[in-house]
Design a protein around this motif. Structure first.
Motif, PDB file in Angstrom:
ATOM      1  N   ALA A 243     -26.777 -22.223  54.727  1.00  0.00           N
ATOM      2  CA  ALA A 243     -26.861 -23.515  55.419  1.00  0.00           C
ATOM      3  C   ALA A 243     -27.655 -23.399  56.722  1.00  0.00           C
ATOM      4  N   LYS A 244     -27.439 -22.301  57.468  1.00  0.00           N
ATOM      5  CA  LYS A 244     -28.157 -22.088  58.732  1.00  0.00           C
ATOM      6  C   LYS A 244     -29.645 -21.886  58.485  1.00  0.00           C
ATOM      7  N   THR A 245     -29.980 -21.133  57.424  1.00  0.00           N
ATOM      8  CA  THR A 245     -31.380 -20.903  57.069  1.00  0.00           C
ATOM      9  C   THR A 245     -32.073 -22.204  56.715  1.00  0.00           C
ATOM     10  N   LYS A 246     -31.355 -23.079  56.002  1.00  0.00           N
ATOM     11  CA  LYS A 246     -31.920 -24.369  55.605  1.00  0.00           C
ATOM     12  C   LYS A 246     -32.189 -25.251  56.817  1.00  0.00           C
ATOM     13  N   VAL A 247     -31.231 -25.252  57.773  1.00  0.00           N
ATOM     14  CA  VAL A 247     -31.394 -26.042  58.998  1.00  0.00           C
ATOM     15  C   VAL A 247     -32.591 -25.546  59.799  1.00  0.00           C
ATOM     16  N   ASP A 248     -32.718 -24.209  59.928  1.00  0.00           N
ATOM     17  CA  ASP A 248     -33.832 -23.628  60.673  1.00  0.00           C
ATOM     18  C   ASP A 248     -35.168 -23.986  60.035  1.00  0.00           C
ATOM     19  N   SER A 249     -35.236 -23.954  58.711  1.00  0.00           N
ATOM     20  CA  SER A 249     -36.490 -24.273  58.012  1.00  0.00           C
ATOM     21  C   SER A 249     -36.837 -25.751  58.169  1.00  0.00           C
ATOM     22  N   ASN A 250     -35.805 -26.622  58.190  1.00  0.00           N
ATOM     23  CA  ASN A 250     -36.043 -28.055  58.384  1.00  0.00           C
ATOM     24  C   ASN A 250     -36.549 -28.357  59.787  1.00  0.00           C
ATOM     25  N   GLU A 251     -36.038 -27.608  60.781  1.00  0.00           N
ATOM     26  CA  GLU A 251     -36.492 -27.804  62.157  1.00  0.00           C
ATOM     27  C   GLU A 251     -37.917 -27.312  62.352  1.00  0.00           C
ATOM     28  N   ALA A 252     -38.290 -26.250  61.634  1.00  0.00           N
ATOM     29  CA  ALA A 252     -39.641 -25.694  61.772  1.00  0.00           C
ATOM     30  C   ALA A 252     -40.673 -26.529  61.037  1.00  0.00           C
ATOM     31  N   ALA A 253     -40.273 -27.274  60.026  1.00  0.00           N
ATOM     32  CA  ALA A 253     -41.207 -28.048  59.202  1.00  0.00           C
ATOM     33  C   ALA A 253     -41.986 -29.105  59.975  1.00  0.00           C
ATOM     34  N   PRO A 254     -41.420 -29.932  60.872  1.00  0.00           N
ATOM     35  CA  PRO A 254     -42.186 -30.946  61.598  1.00  0.00           C
ATOM     36  C   PRO A 254     -43.252 -30.339  62.504  1.00  0.00           C
ATOM     37  N   ALA A 255     -42.933 -29.205  63.125  1.00  0.00           N
ATOM     38  CA  ALA A 255     -43.890 -28.552  64.013  1.00  0.00           C
ATOM     39  C   ALA A 255     -45.104 -28.100  63.238  1.00  0.00           C
ATOM     40  N   GLU A 256     -44.890 -27.500  62.089  1.00  0.00           N
ATOM     41  CA  GLU A 256     -45.995 -27.059  61.254  1.00  0.00           C
ATOM     42  C   GLU A 256     -46.807 -28.244  60.755  1.00  0.00           C
ATOM     43  N   GLY A 257     -46.078 -29.338  60.414  1.00  0.00           N
ATOM     44  CA  GLY A 257     -46.754 -30.542  59.940  1.00  0.00           C
ATOM     45  C   GLY A 257     -47.651 -31.128  61.013  1.00  0.00           C
ATOM     46  N   GLY A 258     -47.157 -31.156  62.254  1.00  0.00           N
ATOM     47  CA  GLY A 258     -47.948 -31.680  63.366  1.00  0.00           C
ATOM     48  C   GLY A 258     -49.197 -30.862  63.593  1.00  0.00           C
ATOM     49  N   LYS A 259     -49.038 -29.522  63.520  1.00  0.00           N
ATOM     50  CA  LYS A 259     -50.175 -28.636  63.711  1.00  0.00           C
ATOM     51  C   LYS A 259     -51.219 -28.874  62.628  1.00  0.00           C
ATOM     52  N   ARG A 260     -50.731 -29.072  61.378  1.00  0.00           N
ATOM     53  CA  ARG A 260     -51.645 -29.309  60.267  1.00  0.00           C
ATOM     54  C   ARG A 260     -52.429 -30.603  60.476  1.00  0.00           C
ATOM     55  N   LYS A 261     -51.721 -31.625  61.005  1.00  0.00           N
ATOM     56  CA  LYS A 261     -52.396 -32.911  61.243  1.00  0.00           C
ATOM     57  C   LYS A 261     -53.484 -32.772  62.303  1.00  0.00           C
ATOM     58  N   ARG A 262     -53.185 -31.976  63.361  1.00  0.00           N
ATOM     59  CA  ARG A 262     -54.170 -31.782  64.423  1.00  0.00           C
ATOM     60  C   ARG A 262     -55.407 -31.047  63.908  1.00  0.00           C
ATOM     61  N   VAL A 263     -55.189 -30.047  63.060  1.00  0.00           N
ATOM     62  CA  VAL A 263     -56.301 -29.288  62.479  1.00  0.00           C
ATOM     63  C   VAL A 263     -57.152 -30.201  61.612  1.00  0.00           C
ATOM     64  N   THR A 264     -56.491 -31.056  60.830  1.00  0.00           N
ATOM     65  CA  THR A 264     -57.212 -31.990  59.952  1.00  0.00           C
ATOM     66  C   THR A 264     -58.055 -32.965  60.778  1.00  0.00           C
ATOM     67  N   ALA A 265     -57.482 -33.444  61.898  1.00  0.00           N
ATOM     68  CA  ALA A 265     -58.207 -34.380  62.771  1.00  0.00           C
ATOM     69  C   ALA A 265     -59.427 -33.716  63.380  1.00  0.00           C
TER      70      ALA A 265
END
Length: 285
Positions: A243-265
């Motif tokens: 459960a803790k691993t899942k929470v940590d991965s969910n918290e890290a996902a938006p940050a990676e998504g934001g970075k990906r959007k910036r790279v795409t822009a």
């Protein structure tokens, strides 16, 4: 490793059988010799059979199921009741009611009746009754407690039976056979072991013998309960980590998504810039 030794069994008198004239021929395989008109049980076979029974009963308890102890003979009832209580297992030590297993639904109704009487005493209804009614209810409660008190927490059929003296408890054995419930039992030289799944050749009359054999079974049950508890704790720890691993991965996902959007822009901006320069050169001409 055996749970008891040959010497322990010898000291407890487990090897003493019945008079030779009272023997059951089906017990011949477990008899070592005859001495002074009494059959002597082969304790080497008792050690093996007791260990087999203890191992099997441990696995049953480890799976979270109950073992019903049955011992209504005078010299065994107190010993078995105390042992069964120590591991929170159901027991019958007063009288085996016919149909206790095959007609379990009716037995449950009697147990419910006993609990209803207890409710009357707690909510104040009992004190409002007449003296005669209170006396009748009290007598009925005592009777139910003596017969069913040991199985008051048994909500479903037991997974196995452990019996002292299969000859005396033949009704319990026959009911277990009908319902395919495995049976574990101390079997003396005057009894038939063929209907018992895990027979333990032993003296079922001496208190020391009963106490020793039952004690080994109780020890196996305690081991099963401890292993079940340990497995549950380990499983809970694994679930918590997952459960803790899942929470940590969910918290890290938006940050990676934001970075990906910036790279795409940035890539899109680089692609637009040359096109804009080309248009500007065309307009100057």
């Amino acid at each position: 490793m055996a749970r008891t030794t040959y010497q322990d069994l010898l000291d407890a008198g487990v090897h003493f059988g019945h008079l030779t004239r009272k023997w059951d021929p089906k017990m011949a395989q477990y008899i070592f010799m005859e001495r002074n008109g009494i059959h002597i049980i082969d304790l080497n076979k008792t050690v093996v059979k007791l260990d087999e029974a203890a191992t099997a009963i441990k696995q049953i308890v480890k799976s979270g199921r109950k073992v019903l102890f049955v011992a209504t003979k005078k010299q065994a009832k107190d010993i078995v009741a105390d042992y069964a209580k120590s591991v929170n297992m159901p027991f019958v030590t007063e009288r085996w009611l016919g149909g206790m297993l095959t007609n379990f639904a009716t037995v449950r109704k009697s147990i419910k009746k006993m609990s209803n009487i207890d409710k009357l005493t707690k909510d104040g209804t009992y004190s409002n009754l007449s003296k005669k009614e209170r006396l009748m209810i009290q007598r009925e409660r005592i009777k139910l407690e003596s017969l069913l008190g040991g199985i008051s927490d048994l909500n479903r059929l037991p997974a196995a039976l452990f019996l002292i003296d299969v000859k005396k408890e033949h009704i319990a054995v026959s009911e277990a056979l009908k319902l395919n419930i495995p049976t574990f039992a101390m079997v003396d030289t005057n009894s038939d072991p063929s209907n018992i799944d895990f027979p333990i050749p032993a003296n079922d009359d001496a208190t020391k013998s009963i106490s020793l054999v039952t004690g080994v079974i109780i020890q196996a049950i305690q081991e099963g309960l401890e292993e079940r508890k340990r497995d549950k704790e380990e499983e809970a720890e694994k679930e918590a980590v997952a459960a803790k691993t899942k929470v940590d991965s969910n918290e890290a996902a938006p940050a990676e998504g934001g970075k990906r959007k910036r790279v795409t822009a940035d890539v899109e901006a680089e692609a637009v810039a040359p096109a804009a320069e080309t248009e500007a050169e065309g307009s100057e001409e």
